[in-house]
Write a protein that holds these residues in place. Structure first.
Motif, PDB file in Angstrom:
ATOM      1  N   TYR A 114      50.645  -7.811  72.574  1.00 57.25           N
ATOM      2  CA  TYR A 114      49.285  -7.640  72.058  1.00 57.25           C
ATOM      3  C   TYR A 114      49.242  -6.500  71.032  1.00 57.25           C
ATOM      4  O   TYR A 114      48.595  -6.623  69.979  1.00 57.25           O
ATOM      5  CB  TYR A 114      48.322  -7.308  73.202  1.00 57.25           C
ATOM      6  CG  TYR A 114      47.814  -8.496  73.988  1.00 57.25           C
ATOM      7  CD1 TYR A 114      47.408  -9.670  73.340  1.00 57.25           C
ATOM      8  CD2 TYR A 114      47.701  -8.437  75.376  1.00 57.25           C
ATOM      9  CE1 TYR A 114      46.918 -10.753  74.065  1.00 57.25           C
ATOM     10  CE2 TYR A 114      47.217  -9.516  76.111  1.00 57.25           C
ATOM     11  CZ  TYR A 114      46.826 -10.667  75.439  1.00 57.25           C
ATOM     12  OH  TYR A 114      46.337 -11.735  76.157  1.00 57.25           O
ATOM     13  N   GLN A 119      46.036  -6.653  68.628  1.00 57.67           N
ATOM     14  CA  GLN A 119      45.000  -6.891  69.623  1.00 57.67           C
ATOM     15  C   GLN A 119      44.952  -5.677  70.555  1.00 57.67           C
ATOM     16  O   GLN A 119      45.400  -5.719  71.701  1.00 57.67           O
ATOM     17  CB  GLN A 119      45.274  -8.185  70.388  1.00 57.67           C
ATOM     18  CG  GLN A 119      45.251  -9.422  69.503  1.00 57.67           C
ATOM     19  CD  GLN A 119      45.609 -10.695  70.265  1.00 57.67           C
ATOM     20  OE1 GLN A 119      46.609 -11.343  69.970  1.00 57.67           O
ATOM     21  NE2 GLN A 119      44.793 -11.069  71.247  1.00 57.67           N
ATOM     22  N   GLU A 122      43.132  -5.622  74.146  1.00 63.37           N
ATOM     23  CA  GLU A 122      43.904  -6.341  75.155  1.00 63.37           C
ATOM     24  C   GLU A 122      45.140  -5.524  75.556  1.00 63.37           C
ATOM     25  O   GLU A 122      45.504  -5.470  76.741  1.00 63.37           O
ATOM     26  CB  GLU A 122      44.332  -7.702  74.627  1.00 63.37           C
ATOM     27  CG  GLU A 122      43.197  -8.695  74.440  1.00 63.37           C
ATOM     28  CD  GLU A 122      42.514  -8.557  73.075  1.00 63.37           C
ATOM     29  OE1 GLU A 122      42.773  -7.549  72.372  1.00 63.37           O
ATOM     30  OE2 GLU A 122      41.741  -9.464  72.717  1.00 63.37           O
TER      31      GLU A 122
END
Length: 360
Positions: A114, A119, A122
């Protein structure tokens, strides 16, 4: 320093996945054959084929998901990630969470992917879950902190730094990872204190980091001694050989640099030799072996994207076949030429003066 995140993402995955290995059944021989083949393909950098082999291994399972199947799933997830299929890797880790939700490794590994994909929410959630399941582990906190720092998220990493610094070291590895964090923060004195303690307790890896610290402080002799001490036990360690090659390059010992770096390249695993290849291009060029430098640059660019090496490759192509003498001989020739030029100039000046005097 920025390149080390890749080291942790790769090494962490490879080292943690085997922890889930369980008992093997005689009925699973075919599964084991495909698993071994997949691991072999990963070692040579053929990650797409490895994904296929691990899937074939999983296809042999006709019963419930057990420890062996989970182990293969971890390998497959890593192979997917290394092949560039990050979406597939994340899906594989999501599936693993369903089967292995109490295992901190799966959250740490998924968090790494992630983070690489940007991201961040996350990634932070997965890191927090990993630490909650595996509290007061210096290695885990050190890896998470370093990953976040190199991702430009130092503020988020402070939480894990605080946890790490409040853990009382209990063994050699604790001292090593504490020293690593001090090193990342340029606190070389505390880093050396912790790493020397780790070494004293038998953690030889500390010598590599000590060598880097000595090099950063300008103590090339100390750095060389640390790396050579390490290599007395691990003579084929690519990382130590590469470090010695860099020291030799900086010292102008180019033939020694080539020897160290060629040995490092031979010892390096597929996919981990980027720095070695780059250093070897430089070393060959300094020894005026333009053909080898050009060949190495071509090999490097077949694997990695690098504008600097692309420019260097273009230059090297113009030098291949050129009749160039080694640097030391060039300098000697230059000195002789300059002396001859000065002598000629002096003679010409003298002749002019004589002529002028005759005219008068």
């Amino acid at each position: 320093m920025k390149k080390r995140i890749a080291l942790f993402l790769t090494a962490g995955m490879l080292l943690l996945a085997p922890l889930l290995s369980g008992c093997q059944s005689a009925a699973d021989e075919k599964m084991q054959e495909y698993k071994v083949l997949g691991i072999s393909q990963m070692e040579t950098g053929d990650y797409e084929s490895a994904v296929d082999s691990f899937q074939k291994a999983l296809d042999q399972s006709v019963g419930s998901i057990g420890a062996e199947e989970l182990d293969i799933c971890y390998y497959k997830a890593l192979a997917l990630y290394k092949s560039g299929d990050t979406e597939g890797a994340i899906e594989a880790y999501i599936a693993l969470v369903e089967y292995d939700s109490k295992n901190w490794e799966v959250y740490y590994l998924r968090g790494n992917v992630y983070l690489q994909e940007g991201q961040t929410e996350e990634a932070l959630a997965d890191y927090e879950q990993a630490v909650s399941l595996h509290e007061n582990d210096t290695e885990l906190c050190a890896h998470i902190y370093e990953n976040l720092v190199h991702a430009g998220m130092e503020e988020s990493g402070q939480k894990y730094l605080t946890i790490l610094l409040n853990i009382e070291p209990s063994d050699a590895e604790d001292y090593y990872y504490l020293g690593d964090i001090y090193y990342l923060n340029d606190d070389y004195d505390n880093a050396k204190t912790s790493l020397l303690q780790a070494q004293e307790l038998g953690y030889d890896q500390a010598l590599l980091l000590l060598g880097r610290i000595y090099a950063a402080e300008g103590d090339d002799e100390g750095a060389k001694a640390a790396f050579e001490s390490y290599m007395e036990k691990y003579p084929d360690d690519a990382e130590a050989l590469n470090e010695l090659g860099q020291i030799a390059l900086e010292a102008g010992e180019y033939e020694n640099a080539v020897a160290y770096l060629e040995a490092a390249l031979e010892a390096a695993d597929a996919g981990t030799d980027e720095a070695v290849l780059k250093n070897l291009i430089i070393a060959y060029e300094y020894t005026y072996d333009f053909q080898s430098a050009c060949d190495m640059a071509e090999e490097y660019l077949s694997r990695y994207s690098d504008e600097e090496i692309e420019r260097e490759y273009e230059f090297l192509q113009t030098r291949v076949g050129a009749d160039i003498e080694p640097a030391a001989e060039d300098e000697e020739t230059t000195d002789e030429t300059e002396s001859a030029d000065e002598s000629d100039a002096s003679d010409e000046t003298g002749d002019t003066d004589d002529t002028d005097g005759g005219d008068e």
